[in-house]
Design an enzyme around this catalytic site. Structure first.
Site, PDB file in Angstrom:
ATOM      1  N   GLY A 119      -6.742  -5.726  -8.822  1.00  0.00           N
ATOM      2  CA  GLY A 119      -7.257  -5.010  -6.989  1.00  0.00           C
ATOM      3  C   GLY A 119      -8.512  -5.788  -7.062  1.00  0.00           C
ATOM      4  O   GLY A 119      -8.959  -6.326  -6.170  1.00  0.00           O
ATOM      5  N   ASN A 143     -13.710   4.429  -4.253  1.00  0.00           N
ATOM      6  CA  ASN A 143     -13.303   4.565  -2.855  1.00  0.00           C
ATOM      7  C   ASN A 143     -12.791   6.025  -3.094  1.00  0.00           C
ATOM      8  O   ASN A 143     -11.542   6.917  -3.560  1.00  0.00           O
ATOM      9  CB  ASN A 143     -12.547   3.663  -2.823  1.00  0.00           C
ATOM     10  CG  ASN A 143     -10.711   3.495  -3.801  1.00  0.00           C
ATOM     11  OD1 ASN A 143      -9.824   4.588  -2.995  1.00  0.00           O
ATOM     12  ND2 ASN A 143     -10.230   4.105  -4.896  1.00  0.00           N
ATOM     13  N   ALA A 144     -11.992   6.109  -1.348  1.00  0.00           N
ATOM     14  CA  ALA A 144     -11.975   7.324  -1.309  1.00  0.00           C
ATOM     15  C   ALA A 144     -11.184   7.093  -0.091  1.00  0.00           C
ATOM     16  O   ALA A 144     -11.405   7.357   1.550  1.00  0.00           O
ATOM     17  CB  ALA A 144     -11.872   8.503  -1.171  1.00  0.00           C
ATOM     18  N   ASN A 151       3.770   6.215  -6.851  1.00  0.00           N
ATOM     19  CA  ASN A 151       1.941   6.808  -7.005  1.00  0.00           C
ATOM     20  C   ASN A 151       1.681   8.785  -7.158  1.00  0.00           C
ATOM     21  O   ASN A 151       1.636   9.162  -6.161  1.00  0.00           O
ATOM     22  CB  ASN A 151       1.289   6.227  -5.773  1.00  0.00           C
ATOM     23  CG  ASN A 151       0.594   6.587  -6.561  1.00  0.00           C
ATOM     24  OD1 ASN A 151      -0.503   7.080  -6.915  1.00  0.00           O
ATOM     25  ND2 ASN A 151      -1.077   5.674  -5.499  1.00  0.00           N
ATOM     26  N   GLY A 210      -7.890   7.773   1.064  1.00  0.00           N
ATOM     27  CA  GLY A 210      -7.354   8.834   1.765  1.00  0.00           C
ATOM     28  C   GLY A 210      -5.475   8.210   2.092  1.00  0.00           C
ATOM     29  O   GLY A 210      -4.946   8.764   2.446  1.00  0.00           O
ATOM     30  N   ASN A 218      -4.417   4.146 -12.961  1.00  0.00           N
ATOM     31  CA  ASN A 218      -5.314   4.551 -11.499  1.00  0.00           C
ATOM     32  C   ASN A 218      -6.618   4.482 -11.657  1.00  0.00           C
ATOM     33  O   ASN A 218      -6.977   4.863 -12.527  1.00  0.00           O
ATOM     34  CB  ASN A 218      -4.249   5.795 -10.433  1.00  0.00           C
ATOM     35  CG  ASN A 218      -4.575   5.624  -9.017  1.00  0.00           C
ATOM     36  OD1 ASN A 218      -5.401   5.077  -8.917  1.00  0.00           O
ATOM     37  ND2 ASN A 218      -3.178   5.861  -8.395  1.00  0.00           N
ATOM     38  N   CYS A 225      -2.754  10.013  -7.432  1.00  0.00           N
ATOM     39  CA  CYS A 225      -3.925   9.150  -6.612  1.00  0.00           C
ATOM     40  C   CYS A 225      -5.027  10.384  -6.155  1.00  0.00           C
ATOM     41  O   CYS A 225      -4.707  11.205  -6.082  1.00  0.00           O
ATOM     42  CB  CYS A 225      -3.717   8.801  -5.083  1.00  0.00           C
ATOM     43  SG  CYS A 225      -4.699   9.199  -3.510  1.00  0.00           S
ATOM     44  N   LYS A 255       0.389  -1.243   0.401  1.00  0.00           N
ATOM     45  CA  LYS A 255       0.085   0.578  -0.111  1.00  0.00           C
ATOM     46  C   LYS A 255       0.728   1.660  -0.073  1.00  0.00           C
ATOM     47  O   LYS A 255       2.243   1.538   0.511  1.00  0.00           O
ATOM     48  CB  LYS A 255      -0.445  -0.173   1.215  1.00  0.00           C
ATOM     49  CG  LYS A 255      -1.992   0.842   1.163  1.00  0.00           C
ATOM     50  CD  LYS A 255      -3.311   0.780   1.922  1.00  0.00           C
ATOM     51  CE  LYS A 255      -3.784   2.079   2.084  1.00  0.00           C
ATOM     52  NZ  LYS A 255      -4.049   2.231   1.340  1.00  0.00           N
TER      53      LYS A 255
END
Lengths: 310, 240
Positions: free
Chosen positions: A270, A70-71, A130, A73, A196, A133, A46
Site C-alpha cells: 500500500g 492517514n485519515a 474491512n 475517512g 490495517n 478502519c 477502495k
C-alpha cells in the site's frame, strides 16, 4: 530453473503474491488495470459502503518521516456505483489474469451483509471485509475488529450473504489479535488480511500547535509498522488454518520474503506506492524473483512460513 | 526521518490581480518546476492544491472560489500559511525552433507566468495567449508583457482584446508563426480543444489539468484521470 511466483488464495490464482492493498489507488477501473499491468498479482478496490461518502476534509494523508499517517475517512461512491466500477474493472483485468478483491465496509452488521450481497452481483473474485478502519470511530463507533464477538458477527453475516470467498481485514490495535483471528475463522472467514493501519496516531504541527490531519488522528502505515505487521502475521499463521494476506510496510522484495516467511500466503502493498508509484509492484515482484533465484527456490511454498521452524 | 510535513511561512506581500484573484508572496523558497503544485494548509480550515507561481520566493496566485480560498483572501501581510511540496510533474521546456506558445484560460494563466519567466530567462521567444470570460477576469497579462512575451488577450464577451476563445486565437497564431511547443492551462473544455489543436497541427503540447486532489502524494486515487493520477503523473500531461 523455472520460477513459479503464483499463489492460490481461496481457490483463486494470483500470478504473484503482491496484492494492491485496499485504500490505495483502487478508485477506478482504469487505475486498477494500470496497477495490474505494473505487476500486482491481485488488486483491491477502495472500500465501499452502502451509500456515497465524502470522507474527511484535508489534510488527509501526511508523510511524517517513517511512513504515512492517514485519515481519508472512507470516501466512496456507494455500492450501487461501485458495482459498475467493479464490473468494468473485472473485464479489463481478465486478459491479464489478475483477480479483483472488492473491499467493503458498513456501520452495522446488517449493513455489511447488504453491501456484501449487492457487491457479489458484480462477481469480484474475492470480498475483503474491512472491519478495521481506525478513522471513522467518531461516526461509526469502535471498529468491529477490536472485539472477537463483533468481528465474528460481521464475518458470519457476510458469510451468509455471499457465496464468494471472504477475507476479513484485522486491526493491529488490539491486545490479542490471535483471538480475533480465531473468532473470524470460526465464523466462516476464508482468509484473513492483516494488518490495517496502526494507531490511531497523531502528528502535531508545532508552529500552529494543531494536529495536522483534519480528523486530528489517523492510521499509521509504511515502513515504521512493518515489524508489528510481521509479528501479527506470524502469530495469526501459527493459530489459524486459513490463508493470510500479510500487509504492513512492505516496500521491496526483501520485505515480501519476510512476510512470506512469517507465513503469509500473499503480501499486501500500500504505502510503498507513495515512494515508488504503481510501478513499485513490478520492482518488488522482480526483487522477490531475484531473491528466490539466488537462494535456489522454485516456488513460494518452499520458504513460506519457515520462520516458524526452530 | 524528516518526512514532508507542512511548513509555516509568512506572507510578505499581497497583490490584487483582479476582482477574484490575489497573489501571495511568502518568506519561503522552494525548488520547483513551473507547473508543479503545493498543498496549502490553514490549520482548522482546509488544505488544497495550488500551482506554484514562483519558487524564489514562493508565490501563489489564488482565486476566491469557495470557503477555503475566501479564508486565504482574508489573510494579511505578516499572517502565516502552511505549505508542503512541490509535488507532481511540471512543464518540461522542450527544445525546438520557433516560439513557445502559452495558452492560459482564466486562472490557468497563473502557472504559465512561472513557465514564461523560465522560458524568457533561457532566451526563448514566448507568445502568451491570455483568455478569460470577461475583462474583469483577465489574469497577469501585464506581467507576461513585462517579461518580454508577446501577449494576445482575448475574452469571450469581447470586453478586452479580441472576442473569442483562446484556442481559436492559438490556431491563428500557429498558422502565422513557427511554433515549437504549446503549453496550456485552463478549464477542461479548453484543454480538450488544445489537444485537438495539437493533433491537427502536429505540434507537441503539454497541458496542466485540474484534479480533485486529497493526498497530493499519489496514494489515495481521488484525482484519477483515466489510468493517471493528476497529482503524481501530472498535473502536466503531454499531448499531441
Amino acid at each position: 530453473m523455472s520460477l513459479d511466483l503464483s499463489v492460490d488464495l481461496c481457490g483463486i490464482r494470483l500470478p504473484n503474491p503482491l496484492v494492491l492493498a485496499s485504500g490505495i489507488l483502487g478508485t477506478s477501473a482504469p487505475l486498477l488495470e494500470r496497477v495490474a499491468r505494473c505487476g500486482a498479482g491481485a488488486v483491491t478496490t477502495k472500500s465501499c459502503g452502502p451509500a456515497p461518502r465524502a470522507g474527511h476534509p484535508n489534510p488527509t494523508v501526511i508523510d511524517w518521516g517513517g511512513g504515512l499517517i492517514n485519515a481519508v475517512g472512507l470516501p466512496n461512491p456507494g455500492v450501487e456505483a461501485e458495482v459498475e466500477i467493479i464490473a468494468t474493472a473485472i473485464e479489463q483485468l481478465a486478459p491479464l489474469g489478475v483477480p479483483l478483491i472488492a473491499s467493503i465496509f458498513a456501520e452495522t452488521v446488517a449493513g455489511f451483509a447488504a453491501v456484501a450481497e449487492r457487491i457479489s452481483t458484480a462477481n469480484p473474485d474475492l470480498i475483503e471485509v474491512n472491519i478495521s478502519c481506525p478513522n471513522v470511530t467518531a461516526e461509526f463507533g469502535r471498529p468491529f475488529a477490536l472485539d472477537p464477538a463483533s468481528a465474528a458477527q460481521v464475518t458470519a453475516a457476510v458469510r451468509a450473504a455471499t457465496t464468494l470467498p471472504i477475507i476479513v481485514k484485522l486491526s493491529p490495535n488490539v491486545t490479542d489479535i490471535v483471538a480475533i483471528a480465531r473468532a473470524v475463522e470460526d465464523a466462516g472467514a476464508d482468509a484473513i488480511a492483516a494488518i490495517n493501519t496502526l494507531g490511531p496516531g497523531m502528528v502535531i504541527d508545532v508552529e500552529s500547535g494543531q494536529p495536522i490531519l483534519a480528523n486530528r488522528v489517523g492510521g499509521v502505515s509504511g515502513p515504521a509498522i512493518r515489524p508489528i505487521a510481521v509479528r501479527c502475521v506470524y502469530d495469526i499463521c501459527a493459530a489459524v488454518s486459513v490463508p493470510v494476506v500479510g500487509i504492513g510496510g512492505v516496500t521491496c522484495g526483501r520485505d515480501a520474503v519476510e512476510m512470506l516467511m512469517a507465513g503469509a500466503t500473499a503480501v499486501g502493498v500500500g504505502s510503498a506506492v507513495y515512494q515508488g508509484g504503481p510501478e513499485v509492484f513490478g520492482h518488488i515482484r522482480d526483487e522477490l524473483a531475484g531473491w528466490m533465484q539466488a537462494h535456489d527456490y522454485a516456488s513460494l511454498s518452499e520458504f513460506r512460513g519457515i520462520a516458524h521452524e526452530r | 526521518m524528516s518526512g514532508n510535513l507542512p511548513s509555516a511561512a509568512r506572507i510578505v506581500s499581497i497583490t490584487e490581480e483582479n476582482v477574484r484573484v490575489k497573489t501571495l508572496v511568502l518568506n519561503a523558497r522552494a525548488q520547483a518546476q513551473p507547473g508543479q503544485f503545493a498543498m496549502v494548509w490553514l490549520p482548522g480550515a482546509d488544505e488544497k492544491p495550488f500551482s506554484i507561481v514562483d519558487d524564489h520566493p514562493l508565490t501563489f496566485t489564488i482565486a476566491r472560489v469557495g470557503p477555503f480560498t475566501q479564508q486565504v483572501h482574508a489573510l494579511n501581510v505578516g499572517d502565516r500559511l502552511w505549505w508542503r511540496g512541490p509535488f507532481g510533474r511540471g512543464f518540461e521546456i522542450v527544445e525546438g525552433n520557433g516560439a513557445h506558445l502559452l495558452i492560459g484560460g482564466g486562472y490557468g494563466a497563473a502557472p504559465l507566468a512561472f513557465l514564461a519567466r523560465r522560458l524568457r530567462a533561457a532566451g526563448r521567444q514566448v507568445i502568451a495567449i491570455i483568455g478569460a470570460k470577461t475583462k474583469a477576469e483577465l489574469l497577469l497579462e501585464a506581467r507576461f508583457a513585462a517579461m518580454g512575451c508577446t501577449v494576445v488577450v482575448t475574452t469571450e464577451d469581447g470586453s478586452a482584446g479580441g472576442r473569442g476563445l483562446a484556442t481559436d486565437v492559438a490556431r491563428d497564431v500557429a498558422h502565422r508563426e513557427r511554433v515549437a511547443t504549446v503549453y496550456a492551462c485552463g478549464p477542461e473544455g479548453m484543454l480538450a480543444a488544445v489537444e485537438r489543436l495539437c493533433a491537427e497541427l502536429h505540434l507537441p503540447g503539454q497541458v496542466s489539468r485540474e484534479g480533485y486532489m486529497r493526498c497530493g502524494l499519489g496514494v489515495c486515487g481521488s484525482c484519477h484521470h483515466g489510468p493517471w493520477l493528476v497529482c503524481r503523473d501530472g498535473p502536466v500531461f503531454t499531448v499531441g
